[in-house]
Design a protein around this motif. Structure first.
Motif, PDB file in Angstrom:
ATOM      1  N   GLU A  78       9.414  89.637  64.114  1.00  0.00           N
ATOM      2  CA  GLU A  78       8.612  90.736  63.564  1.00  0.00           C
ATOM      3  C   GLU A  78       9.380  91.479  62.471  1.00  0.00           C
ATOM      4  O   GLU A  78       8.812  91.817  61.421  1.00  0.00           O
ATOM      5  N   LYS A  79      10.664  91.734  62.718  1.00  0.00           N
ATOM      6  CA  LYS A  79      11.476  92.471  61.752  1.00  0.00           C
ATOM      7  C   LYS A  79      11.646  91.684  60.452  1.00  0.00           C
ATOM      8  O   LYS A  79      11.460  92.228  59.353  1.00  0.00           O
ATOM      9  N   ALA A 127      10.800  90.334  68.617  1.00  0.00           N
ATOM     10  CA  ALA A 127      11.217  91.517  67.852  1.00  0.00           C
ATOM     11  C   ALA A 127      11.968  91.110  66.587  1.00  0.00           C
ATOM     12  O   ALA A 127      11.777  91.704  65.512  1.00  0.00           O
ATOM     13  N   MET A 163      10.065  92.527  56.686  1.00  0.00           N
ATOM     14  CA  MET A 163      10.948  92.674  55.519  1.00  0.00           C
ATOM     15  C   MET A 163      10.519  91.746  54.382  1.00  0.00           C
ATOM     16  O   MET A 163      10.444  92.167  53.221  1.00  0.00           O
TER      17      MET A 163
END
Length: 288
Positions: free
Chosen positions: A22-23, A19, A27
């Protein structure tokens, strides 16, 4: 009492790590897209500085007037600089090569979508001279990819195939002599008939006065579009940008495992004998 699965904390860590990656990935990718969007809008149309001294923009439009007098590849240079900065940042932070390839694949896909859609939406861009202008920029992108190396950018060049083939159509000579088969199979095999018809009907030549494809080819295209309308629900000639995350938890943990086994094998602690015999701790053998 409640028995907690011994493997659960490791699974939770993998989920949280994925997670997080992925973030950060999303970005970084979206920031690059924002950086180059304005420049891509300028890259699709050749500067009109040759129109003469009276074609300057009104007061307050200094930015556009200046842009019109920039060197041919200036907007492309800004994009290439952004790509350089991105690559440098990724390498300095030791980002895994598979993530770098995924990122540049999506960035180049975005460049393809932006340029191709702009071309098909703006008739003034569908000219011979604009085709030459974009072709020059695409050659600079190809050179950048070559210098970056396949290990870092993978097959990102393939992501540009729509705009590359559209540009090939714009700059090809003797369009009226081309058959639909030649256009479909040799020049622009990935373009749909809707896309080909759109470019063919909007084409104009401000440089040599050449004409678009023959009326017979246009008629054949229209006939094919009529048939496609009956069999396909999607008749849009525009491309969609892919904003998905192109990896999953298995990809991340696999890359992490390669890193551990490749650089820390000498530091791996042995599994105690009493733990090896416990089924609930079998996952430890998978990690080592």
């Amino acid at each position: 009492g409640i028995q907690v699965e011994a493997k659960y904390p490791a699974l939770l860590f993998k989920q949280q790590l994925t997670a997080f990656v992925e973030k950060i990935y999303g970005m970084v990718r979206d920031n690059v897209k924002r950086e180059i969007t304005t420049e891509l809008g300028q890259c699709i149309q050749a500067p009109r500085a040759a129109r003469g001294p009276h074609s300057a923009t009104p007061k307050g439009g200094h930015g556009r007037a200046h842009a019109a007098h920039m060197p041919l590849s200036q907007h492309w240079r800004v994009i290439l600089d952004s790509l350089d900065t991105l690559m440098k940042m990724l390498r300095e932070n030791h980002v895994k090569s598979f993530l770098i390839r995924k990122l540049f694949t999506q960035v180049f896909s975005f460049i393809n979508v932006q340029l191709f859609n702009s071309l098909l939406l703006r008739r003034e861009c569908c000219s011979f001279s604009n085709g030459e202008y974009v072709k020059t920029g695409l050659a600079e992108l190809e050179n950048w990819l070559h210098n970056a190396g396949a290990d870092s950018v993978g097959s990102a060049w393939e992501e540009l195939k729509y705009i590359r083939q559209a540009v090939t159509f714009l700059v090809i000579h003797q369009k009226p002599k081309k058959t639909l088969d030649e256009i479909n199979n040799d020049l622009c095999p990935v373009l749909s008939v809707q896309q080909l018809y759109r470019i063919s009907t909007m084409y104009w030549d401000d440089k040599y006065g050449t004409e678009t494809v023959s009326q017979e080819v246009l008629t054949n295209m229209k006939q094919l579009m009529m048939e496609d309308t009956n069999s396909s629900a999607n008749n849009s000639f525009l491309l969609d940008d892919d904003s998905s995350i192109p990896f999953n938890m298995e990809d991340i943990t696999s890359a992490l495992g390669e890193s551990v086994s490749g650089t820390m094998s000498d530091l791996t602690a042995p599994i105690p004998q009493e733990h090896k015999s416990q089924p609930a701790l079998a996952y430890l053998s998978e990690i080592v």
